[in-house]
Design a protein around this motif. Structure first.
Motif, PDB file in Angstrom:
ATOM      1  N   UNK C 117      49.512   7.636  80.694  1.00 34.76           N
ATOM      2  CA  UNK C 117      50.412   8.644  80.118  1.00 34.76           C
ATOM      3  C   UNK C 117      51.649   7.990  79.492  1.00 34.76           C
ATOM      4  N   UNK C 118      52.247   7.050  80.229  1.00 31.09           N
ATOM      5  CA  UNK C 118      53.432   6.342  79.723  1.00 31.09           C
ATOM      6  C   UNK C 118      53.087   5.534  78.463  1.00 31.09           C
ATOM      7  N   UNK C 119      51.894   4.913  78.451  1.00 26.26           N
ATOM      8  CA  UNK C 119      51.451   4.121  77.288  1.00 26.26           C
ATOM      9  C   UNK C 119      51.248   5.019  76.068  1.00 26.26           C
ATOM     10  N   UNK C 120      50.621   6.165  76.266  1.00 31.17           N
ATOM     11  CA  UNK C 120      50.366   7.080  75.136  1.00 31.17           C
ATOM     12  C   UNK C 120      51.671   7.612  74.555  1.00 31.17           C
ATOM     13  N   UNK C 121      52.602   7.939  75.436  1.00 33.18           N
ATOM     14  CA  UNK C 121      53.903   8.444  74.994  1.00 33.18           C
ATOM     15  C   UNK C 121      54.628   7.368  74.180  1.00 33.18           C
ATOM     16  N   UNK C 122      54.491   6.130  74.628  1.00 35.29           N
ATOM     17  CA  UNK C 122      55.162   5.024  73.951  1.00 35.29           C
ATOM     18  C   UNK C 122      54.493   4.713  72.615  1.00 35.29           C
ATOM     19  N   UNK C 123      53.177   4.767  72.604  1.00 34.97           N
ATOM     20  CA  UNK C 123      52.439   4.567  71.348  1.00 34.97           C
ATOM     21  C   UNK C 123      52.952   5.568  70.301  1.00 34.97           C
ATOM     22  N   UNK C 124      53.101   6.835  70.720  1.00 36.06           N
ATOM     23  CA  UNK C 124      53.582   7.878  69.810  1.00 36.06           C
ATOM     24  C   UNK C 124      55.022   7.610  69.358  1.00 36.06           C
ATOM     25  N   UNK C 125      55.862   7.184  70.298  1.00 34.45           N
ATOM     26  CA  UNK C 125      57.271   6.930  69.973  1.00 34.45           C
ATOM     27  C   UNK C 125      57.397   5.785  68.958  1.00 34.45           C
ATOM     28  N   UNK C 126      56.583   4.737  69.119  1.00 31.07           N
ATOM     29  CA  UNK C 126      56.581   3.621  68.153  1.00 31.07           C
ATOM     30  C   UNK C 126      56.136   4.130  66.785  1.00 31.07           C
ATOM     31  N   UNK C 127      55.117   4.957  66.797  1.00 24.97           N
ATOM     32  CA  UNK C 127      54.600   5.519  65.552  1.00 24.97           C
ATOM     33  C   UNK C 127      55.660   6.373  64.847  1.00 24.97           C
ATOM     34  N   UNK C 128      56.432   7.123  65.614  1.00 25.12           N
ATOM     35  CA  UNK C 128      57.495   7.959  65.038  1.00 25.12           C
ATOM     36  C   UNK C 128      58.576   7.118  64.354  1.00 25.12           C
ATOM     37  N   UNK C 129      59.007   6.047  65.027  1.00 27.47           N
ATOM     38  CA  UNK C 129      60.049   5.208  64.412  1.00 27.47           C
ATOM     39  C   UNK C 129      59.485   4.514  63.170  1.00 27.47           C
ATOM     40  N   UNK C 130      58.234   4.070  63.248  1.00 29.65           N
ATOM     41  CA  UNK C 130      57.588   3.458  62.084  1.00 29.65           C
ATOM     42  C   UNK C 130      57.612   4.408  60.883  1.00 29.65           C
TER      43      UNK C 130
END
Lengths: 135, 135, 135, 135
Positions: C117-130
Motif C-alpha cells: 500500500x505504501x509503495x503504491x501510494x508513493x508510486x502515484x506521488x512520484x508520478x504526480x510530481x513528474x
C-alpha cells in the motif's frame, strides 16, 4: 586513483594532523558499507537463511551507519567535534557487532568471512580517528 | 585492499560477465559521493560562496544519488534489472550536471577541479555498466 | 504536525505551483522507505524466508531510492530539473517493482500488504510530481 | 495516513512497550532530516550565506544522522540494543547542535526557525526512546 585525499587536501580549512587518518577512515567506511550490503544480499541466496537472519539485520544497521559516518567525515570543516566523536563511537559499535556475527558464519560462508574482515578494519579506522580528535 | 571484488566473487549468484564493471562502478560511485560531499563543504569556506550556490546544490544531489546507486549495485542478485537501468541513468545525469558546474569553477577552485574529475569518471562507470546490462 | 510544508513555503525561491505535490511526495517517500525497511526486517522473522528473499531485496532497493529521492525533492531550488525527472522515474519503477512483489505475499503476510500500500501510494506521488514538472 | 504504526504492529516480533515511542521517533527523524535538507538549500538562497555556512554544515550532518537512525529504528527486531542506544545518542547530539545554530538565525530567517523546531522535537523523541530502551 581515488580522489579522497586530494579532496581533503584542497579544502580551504583542512586539519593537517588528522588528514591521513580521516582519509583512510572514509575509505574503510565505504568499503565496509559495501561489504555489508553485499553480504546481506549473499546471505539471502544461501540455503540456511534462517540461521543468517541476525547477520542480515546487523549488515544493514552497519551499512547505514558507515554510510552516514562517511558523509560526516567528508565535511572536514568539522563544524561540531562532538558530532564526530559520538557518531564514530556509534559506528565503531555497529562494526564490532556485525563483525562478531559475521565471524560466527565465516567457516561456512566465504562472504561472511570477507565481510567480517572489512568490519574489523573499519572498527579500527574509526577508533584511530577517535584517538586523533580526542587529543 | 578494498573488499568489493571479493564480496562480489563470493556471492552465491554472481554475474560473472559484469563483475569487473560493477565492482569498478561501485568504487567510482563512493569516490564521487565523497568528492561531492567534500566539495560542498569546501565551497562553503570560500569567499565567493554566492557564486558557488548551484555547485553546492548539485554536489548534494549527486552525492545522494551516487550513494543510493552504490547500494543497489552492491546487491548483485539484481532482483529487478529495470531498477538498475533507470537508477544508473538517473545517476549518470546527476554526475554529468555536477561535473559541468564544477568545471566552470575549476580554474578558481582546485577542489572543484578534482571533484569534476571524480564526477566524470563516475559518469563513465555508470555508462559502462548500463552498456553491459543492456546487452 | 510535520514541518515539510512550512519548510517549502519559507524557502527564498519556492515553486508555488508544485508546492503541494512536492510536499505530499516527500511524505510518501519517507513513508515508503520506512515501510520497506520494516517489511524486510519483518520478512526475516517469518518461517518462509526463502520465499521472501526477492521481497527483501526489492524492499531494500526501494528504500534506498525513496530516501535519496526525498533528499533531492527537499531542495526546492531544483538546481537541475533533469535530475528530478530521471530520479523520480527511477524511484517510481522501484516502487512499482516492490509493490508487485509485496502484493504476491500480502495474503499470507500482513506487513507485505501494508508495505505494498505504501509503495503504491508513493508510486502515484512520484508520478504526480513528474506530471507537474513536465508541464 | 502514514503506515509506520501499522508496519511496526504487523512485525512478527514487535516490542509492544516501545512501539508508540519508536513510531513517533521515526516520524520525527524523517521530519527533521527533511527540514534540515530544505533549510540548507534555503540558506544557499539568502544574501548572507557567509553567516550561514556553519548552519548549512550542521544541517547536513543532522540530516545524514537522522536518516540513518530512522533506518535502524525501522528494524524493530532490534538485533543489537547497543547500536540503538549509541546511535540515538549520536543523533540527539547532532539535533541539539543543529537546533542551537538554527536558533541563532531564527530572528532573520523563518526557515531556520521552523528547522530549529523540527530539530528540538527530534532531539526529544530520541531522548524518549533512549529512556524506554534503557529501562
Amino acid at each position: 586513483m581515488l580522489h579522497t585525499h586530494q579532496m581533503l587536501q584542497t579544502h580551504p580549512s583542512p586539519q593537517p594532523q588528522a588528514l591521513d587518518d580521516v582519509g583512510a577512515c572514509i575509505g574503510a567506511l565505504h568499503d565496509c558499507a559495501q561489504a555489508c550490503t553485499s553480504c546481506a544480499d549473499a546471505c539471502l541466496g544461501e540455503s540456511d537463511i534462517q540461521m543468517l537472519a541476525r547477520c542480515i539485520r546487523l549488515n544493514h544497521d552497519c551499512a547505514d551507519l558507515c554510510t552516514a559516518t562517511a558523509s560526516v567525515l567528508s565535511r572536514p570543516s568539522m563544524a561540531a567535534p562532538e558530532i564526530w566523536a559520538s557518531q564514530l563511537q556509534a559506528c565503531l559499535i555497529a562494526c564490532r557487532a556485525c563483525a562478531e556475527e559475521c565471524e560466527r558464519h565465516a567457516p561456512r560462508h566465504e562472504h561472511c568471512r570477507v565481510c567480517a574482515e572489512a568490519c574489523r578494519k573499519c572498527e579500527q579506522a574509526c577508533s584511530d580517528v577517535l584517538s586523533t580528535i580526542r587529543q
